[in-house]
Design a protein around this motif. Sequence first.
Motif, PDB file in Angstrom:
ATOM      1  N   VAL A   7       4.289  -8.630   5.045  1.00  0.00           N
ATOM      2  CA  VAL A   7       4.537  -8.646   3.609  1.00  0.00           C
ATOM      3  C   VAL A   7       4.506 -10.093   3.147  1.00  0.00           C
ATOM      4  N   PHE A   8       3.765 -10.373   2.069  1.00  0.00           N
ATOM      5  CA  PHE A   8       3.625 -11.732   1.582  1.00  0.00           C
ATOM      6  C   PHE A   8       4.502 -11.944   0.360  1.00  0.00           C
ATOM      7  N   PHE A   9       4.857 -13.202   0.080  1.00  0.00           N
ATOM      8  CA  PHE A   9       5.789 -13.506  -0.991  1.00  0.00           C
ATOM      9  C   PHE A   9       5.352 -14.687  -1.817  1.00  0.00           C
ATOM     10  N   LEU A  10       5.806 -14.675  -3.045  1.00  0.00           N
ATOM     11  CA  LEU A  10       5.644 -15.822  -3.920  1.00  0.00           C
ATOM     12  C   LEU A  10       7.018 -16.384  -4.200  1.00  0.00           C
ATOM     13  N   VAL A  11       7.120 -17.704  -4.250  1.00  0.00           N
ATOM     14  CA  VAL A  11       8.410 -18.316  -4.539  1.00  0.00           C
ATOM     15  C   VAL A  11       8.850 -17.938  -5.942  1.00  0.00           C
ATOM     16  N   SER A  12      10.133 -17.682  -6.103  1.00  0.00           N
ATOM     17  CA  SER A  12      10.683 -17.263  -7.383  1.00  0.00           C
ATOM     18  C   SER A  12      10.506 -18.330  -8.449  1.00  0.00           C
ATOM     19  N   VAL A  13      10.134 -17.846  -9.643  1.00  0.00           N
ATOM     20  CA  VAL A  13      10.066 -18.757 -10.780  1.00  0.00           C
ATOM     21  C   VAL A  13      10.979 -18.274 -11.898  1.00  0.00           C
ATOM     22  N   VAL A  22      12.404 -12.917  -6.598  1.00  0.00           N
ATOM     23  CA  VAL A  22      11.285 -13.224  -5.714  1.00  0.00           C
ATOM     24  C   VAL A  22      10.232 -12.139  -5.938  1.00  0.00           C
ATOM     25  N   VAL A  23       8.982 -12.536  -6.006  1.00  0.00           N
ATOM     26  CA  VAL A  23       7.888 -11.589  -6.194  1.00  0.00           C
ATOM     27  C   VAL A  23       7.256 -11.313  -4.843  1.00  0.00           C
ATOM     28  N   VAL A  24       7.188 -10.049  -4.490  1.00  0.00           N
ATOM     29  CA  VAL A  24       6.706  -9.655  -3.164  1.00  0.00           C
ATOM     30  C   VAL A  24       5.467  -8.779  -3.308  1.00  0.00           C
ATOM     31  N   ASN A  25       4.482  -9.013  -2.447  1.00  0.00           N
ATOM     32  CA  ASN A  25       3.280  -8.180  -2.409  1.00  0.00           C
ATOM     33  C   ASN A  25       3.532  -6.996  -1.480  1.00  0.00           C
ATOM     34  N   ILE A  26       3.375  -5.798  -2.015  1.00  0.00           N
ATOM     35  CA  ILE A  26       3.630  -4.575  -1.259  1.00  0.00           C
ATOM     36  C   ILE A  26       2.370  -3.712  -1.266  1.00  0.00           C
ATOM     37  N   GLN A  27       2.038  -3.153  -0.124  1.00  0.00           N
ATOM     38  CA  GLN A  27       0.886  -2.270  -0.057  1.00  0.00           C
ATOM     39  C   GLN A  27       1.295  -0.851  -0.438  1.00  0.00           C
ATOM     40  N   ARG A  28       0.637  -0.336  -1.467  1.00  0.00           N
ATOM     41  CA  ARG A  28       0.920   1.012  -1.946  1.00  0.00           C
ATOM     42  C   ARG A  28      -0.133   1.973  -1.409  1.00  0.00           C
ATOM     43  N   PRO A  29       0.273   3.117  -0.875  1.00  0.00           N
ATOM     44  CA  PRO A  29      -0.724   4.056  -0.347  1.00  0.00           C
ATOM     45  C   PRO A  29      -1.553   4.686  -1.452  1.00  0.00           C
ATOM     46  N   ALA A  30      -2.706   5.196  -1.071  1.00  0.00           N
ATOM     47  CA  ALA A  30      -3.548   5.914  -2.022  1.00  0.00           C
ATOM     48  C   ALA A  30      -2.877   7.221  -2.428  1.00  0.00           C
ATOM     49  N   ASP A  31      -3.299   7.755  -3.571  1.00  0.00           N
ATOM     50  CA  ASP A  31      -2.730   9.021  -4.043  1.00  0.00           C
ATOM     51  C   ASP A  31      -3.099  10.176  -3.119  1.00  0.00           C
ATOM     52  N   ILE A  32      -4.307  10.132  -2.586  1.00  0.00           N
ATOM     53  CA  ILE A  32      -4.732  11.183  -1.652  1.00  0.00           C
ATOM     54  C   ILE A  32      -5.078  10.543  -0.307  1.00  0.00           C
ATOM     55  N   THR A  33      -4.910  11.302   0.758  1.00  0.00           N
ATOM     56  CA  THR A  33      -5.214  10.811   2.100  1.00  0.00           C
ATOM     57  C   THR A  33      -6.544  11.392   2.551  1.00  0.00           C
ATOM     58  N   VAL A  34      -7.512  10.503   2.724  1.00  0.00           N
ATOM     59  CA  VAL A  34      -8.842  10.899   3.189  1.00  0.00           C
ATOM     60  C   VAL A  34      -8.878  10.772   4.708  1.00  0.00           C
ATOM     61  N   SER A  35      -9.514  11.729   5.357  1.00  0.00           N
ATOM     62  CA  SER A  35      -9.590  11.738   6.822  1.00  0.00           C
ATOM     63  C   SER A  35     -10.084  10.413   7.379  1.00  0.00           C
ATOM     64  N   GLN A  36      -9.491   9.987   8.517  1.00  0.00           N
ATOM     65  CA  GLN A  36      -9.908   8.754   9.171  1.00  0.00           C
ATOM     66  C   GLN A  36     -11.351   8.827   9.669  1.00  0.00           C
ATOM     67  N   ASP A  37     -11.906  10.045   9.750  1.00  0.00           N
ATOM     68  CA  ASP A  37     -13.306  10.191  10.150  1.00  0.00           C
ATOM     69  C   ASP A  37     -14.239   9.557   9.127  1.00  0.00           C
ATOM     70  N   ILE A  38     -13.744   9.427   7.908  1.00  0.00           N
ATOM     71  CA  ILE A  38     -14.565   8.843   6.844  1.00  0.00           C
ATOM     72  C   ILE A  38     -14.242   7.365   6.703  1.00  0.00           C
ATOM     73  N   GLN A  39     -15.181   6.536   7.091  1.00  0.00           N
ATOM     74  CA  GLN A  39     -15.040   5.082   6.994  1.00  0.00           C
ATOM     75  C   GLN A  39     -16.123   4.479   6.098  1.00  0.00           C
ATOM     76  N   ASN A  40     -17.370   4.816   6.380  1.00  0.00           N
ATOM     77  CA  ASN A  40     -18.493   4.286   5.618  1.00  0.00           C
ATOM     78  C   ASN A  40     -18.826   5.216   4.451  1.00  0.00           C
ATOM     79  N   VAL A  41     -18.922   4.654   3.259  1.00  0.00           N
ATOM     80  CA  VAL A  41     -19.171   5.487   2.082  1.00  0.00           C
ATOM     81  C   VAL A  41     -20.278   4.877   1.222  1.00  0.00           C
TER      82      VAL A  41
END
Length: 342
Positions: A7-13, A22-41
């Motif tokens: 998790v990455f951070f920015l110093v508070s302003v 403090v502002v933190v970068n958070i990874q949000r999941p997609a709304d739908i889960t696509v099979s891992q078999d699908i990589q190249n699109v």
Amino acid sequence: MKKIVVVFFLVSVFSSCITSNVVVNIQRPADITVSQDIQNVVVANRSRPSKENLTGNIVEGIISGEGIGTDRRGAEFCIDGLINMLGNSERFMLKNTDGIELKGTGTASFPIPLDWDIVQSLCDPYDADALIVLATFDSDSRSYVGNPVTRTRKKKGVKVKTLRYPAYREIKIESGWRIYDLRNKKIIDENKFTEQKEFSAWADSPKAAQIALISQGSAIRESGIFAGTQYGFRISPIWIKARRTYFSGKHDDLELANKYVKKGDWDYAITIWKDLVNSADEKTARRSAYNMAIASEIKGELDVAIEWASKAQHLGEKKAYSYINVLKRRKIDKEKLKQQLN
């Protein structure tokens, strides 16, 4: 593809006498889960009308007053938005940089699904696992002048009241998407989404406000790109910024810990807060426990963060209840991310 777990951070302003952010970068999941078999699109635009639908499409453009070709250009921008988003995605490998052009209804109605032989012929040259298709696209727009607002200005030291007029342009876009899973010969997503954007400009007269307003073409461009990007967010995890508030004042040691946080030295700040949790002063103790929860989240230790937040709540910290819910939501999202990313 490599999953980023740090998790990455920015110093508070932002700060006050008691709290800092403090502002933190958070990874949000997609709304739908696509099979891992699908990589190249690959991405295709099937929103253009076929010959049999062309006349009706032109008539619609004339009746609506939007102009012939507005939806066509908007759909191209929509594809650009999705391509730009997927080009930076950790989830998918985009194999084409320009959308493939196919013929459809040219309206808001879905065309019949593509034959799987056609899907394969489009995917094979790119070694793609799936075809993402903009199947429908429709836009509506309107512009108008709102009620004037009285503003007070100073002219040569004298206060003068003037009227300011707002002009607005609203663009509503409805886009319909399909994802064709080539290996399983299955459409794994088929949905329509409506996005709306509003643009405004202010001037001293209604006419001047309308002149200052963003052009129809530029508004369609921004709105189309926005709609395509939003669909990308639906199918691919993204990074978002979240603000966390921690206690930084009203106690000498809290202020000292805050100085270390601003330097990026969270470990030293943690050492101070951990000692203050046992303070005889209840307010300092609960605030320090809450800060420990924030620090634990920053370290990526969500379970530990929940424990500290629960301790802060037990000590009487009112902010802790809502923060615990945020952390639990993040735990659920973390499990979804495991399914969505390698």
